[in-house]
Every structure is written in structure tokens, then in C-alpha cells.
Write a protein that holds these residues in place. Sequence first.
Motif, mmCIF file in Angstrom:
data_model
loop_
_atom_site.group_PDB
_atom_site.id
_atom_site.type_symbol
_atom_site.label_atom_id
_atom_site.label_comp_id
_atom_site.label_asym_id
_atom_site.label_seq_id
_atom_site.Cartn_x
_atom_site.Cartn_y
_atom_site.Cartn_z
ATOM 1 N N LEU A 163 2.371 6.929 -0.028
ATOM 2 C CA LEU A 163 1.434 6.565 -1.129
ATOM 3 C C LEU A 163 1.706 7.133 -2.352
ATOM 4 N N THR A 167 -1.769 -7.370 0.520
ATOM 5 C CA THR A 167 -1.273 -6.294 -0.510
ATOM 6 C C THR A 167 -2.489 -6.048 -1.616
ATOM 7 N N TYR A 168 -2.622 -4.684 -1.891
ATOM 8 C CA TYR A 168 -3.987 -4.475 -2.372
ATOM 9 C C TYR A 168 -3.474 -4.267 -4.085
ATOM 10 N N THR A 169 -4.240 -4.613 -4.936
ATOM 11 C CA THR A 169 -3.783 -4.449 -6.314
ATOM 12 C C THR A 169 -5.288 -3.978 -6.950
ATOM 13 N N TRP A 225 -10.963 4.500 -1.295
ATOM 14 C CA TRP A 225 -10.078 3.742 -0.486
ATOM 15 C C TRP A 225 -10.027 4.515 0.899
ATOM 16 N N TRP A 264 5.068 6.050 -3.944
ATOM 17 C CA TRP A 264 4.835 4.828 -4.740
ATOM 18 C C TRP A 264 4.066 4.996 -5.933
ATOM 19 N N LEU A 265 2.918 5.873 -6.034
ATOM 20 C CA LEU A 265 2.234 6.061 -7.460
ATOM 21 C C LEU A 265 3.092 6.634 -8.463
ATOM 22 N N LEU A 321 2.346 0.984 5.065
ATOM 23 C CA LEU A 321 1.902 2.408 5.172
ATOM 24 C C LEU A 321 1.477 2.548 6.744
ATOM 25 N N GLU A 361 1.225 -2.199 -6.578
ATOM 26 C CA GLU A 361 0.873 -2.861 -5.382
ATOM 27 C C GLU A 361 0.925 -1.895 -4.338
ATOM 28 N N LEU A 362 -0.183 -2.203 -3.373
ATOM 29 C CA LEU A 362 -0.138 -1.348 -2.121
ATOM 30 C C LEU A 362 -0.019 -2.279 -0.916
#
Length: 201
Positions: free
Chosen positions: A60, A176-178, A147, A63-64, A192, A186-187
Motif C-alpha cells: 500500500l 477498487t476503492y477511490t 480504513w 502504491w501511494l 492486497l 485506486e486501491l
Amino acid sequence: MATVEMEVLQLGPHSNGMSLSPWEFDAAEFEPGWRYELVNGVLIVNPPPSLEERDPNEELGRWLRNYQESHPQGDSLDFTVSEQTVHIGPHRRRVDRGIWAGLGRLPQKCETPTITVEFVSEGGRSRRRDYQIKRDEHRSAGVREYWIVDRFARLLTVYRFTRGKITTKAITEQQTYTTPLLPGFELPLASLLALTDRWSG
């Protein structure tokens, strides 16, 4: 007039259950490899997160940082770091990840994160702490989103705190979370969870 130097506390796993003030906690030195929190004036020492938690947390973070460096709106992200202590009144809580967004600068040392992230540990006690106690604490500290990545329920639960209200959004494994706090980020939850699964066999 002579000044009196206060002795710096050396804290480790042997210190679990010790009574401390927030000022003593903030000034202490900690034996590495453990997680330290101060709750209701009592020091709580826990072992470090498991690989099932650390591996997806590292991803994570990657990604960030990639979003920050490569996305046209990546400057919305100011900073992110794992294993962050958050000041919540007299309490000191350890979060798996802190995310600061929309500041336009690096956060100050004790500044509350915009987003906090927890990866749920095994056990009902951990679940209650993450879903109820920490949710209310983070809200009171001024966190905008909280989260919870739950590998057991295969869910990402997002609590949004706006104008005194709490809204809850559940993201399933296929979604996918935004968030408007990080436009364009996008997560994908499945990616994960796949990282937690490879350590669970």
C-alpha cells in the motif's frame, strides 16, 4: 540556580502495564521491535505486526508513493509512513499507516494524519478495538478517513468523518476503492488480500 535534568525512561516489553503521563511517553526511548501505545495512562506493549499485515502494508505504501510521483494529481498526497503514533488527547495510539493529504506541505511531527489505516490482527479483542474503539478515537482526533483492511472478512471498511457525522463504506474483494482525498488513486482490495494469503498457508 541549578537545573534538574529528568532521566529519560528506557521502555521495552518489560514495561507493559506501567503507568505513564503523555509527557513521559513522548520523551521516552523505546526498545525497537515492539509496538508501544499509551491508553488511559497505561503503557501497552505489543509484538510487531505479522507478515500477513506487514506485507500488504508495504505494498500500500508503494502504491501511494507511485501515485505521488507519477499521477497528475499525485501532489494531493503529502506524506505516508507505516507504524505511526497518533496523539489522541492523552492517548498515544499506533496505527499501521498514516496518510497526510491536502496540506500542500510535509506534516508537522505530531500532526494528525488525514487518513489512518489498520490491518486487522487475529482475535476478537483486536477486532473490537479496530472497529469500535479506534474508530471513535480517530474521529475525535480529527482524522478524515479511517480504513480497516480485514483479511478475515475479506473486506475494506472505510469510515468517513465529516461535520460530526460518520458514514461507512464497505469495499468487497472484487472492488477498487477511490477517495476524493486522493483523486485518481485506486486501491484494488484483491491485490492486497493476495499478499496476506501467501503467508497464511
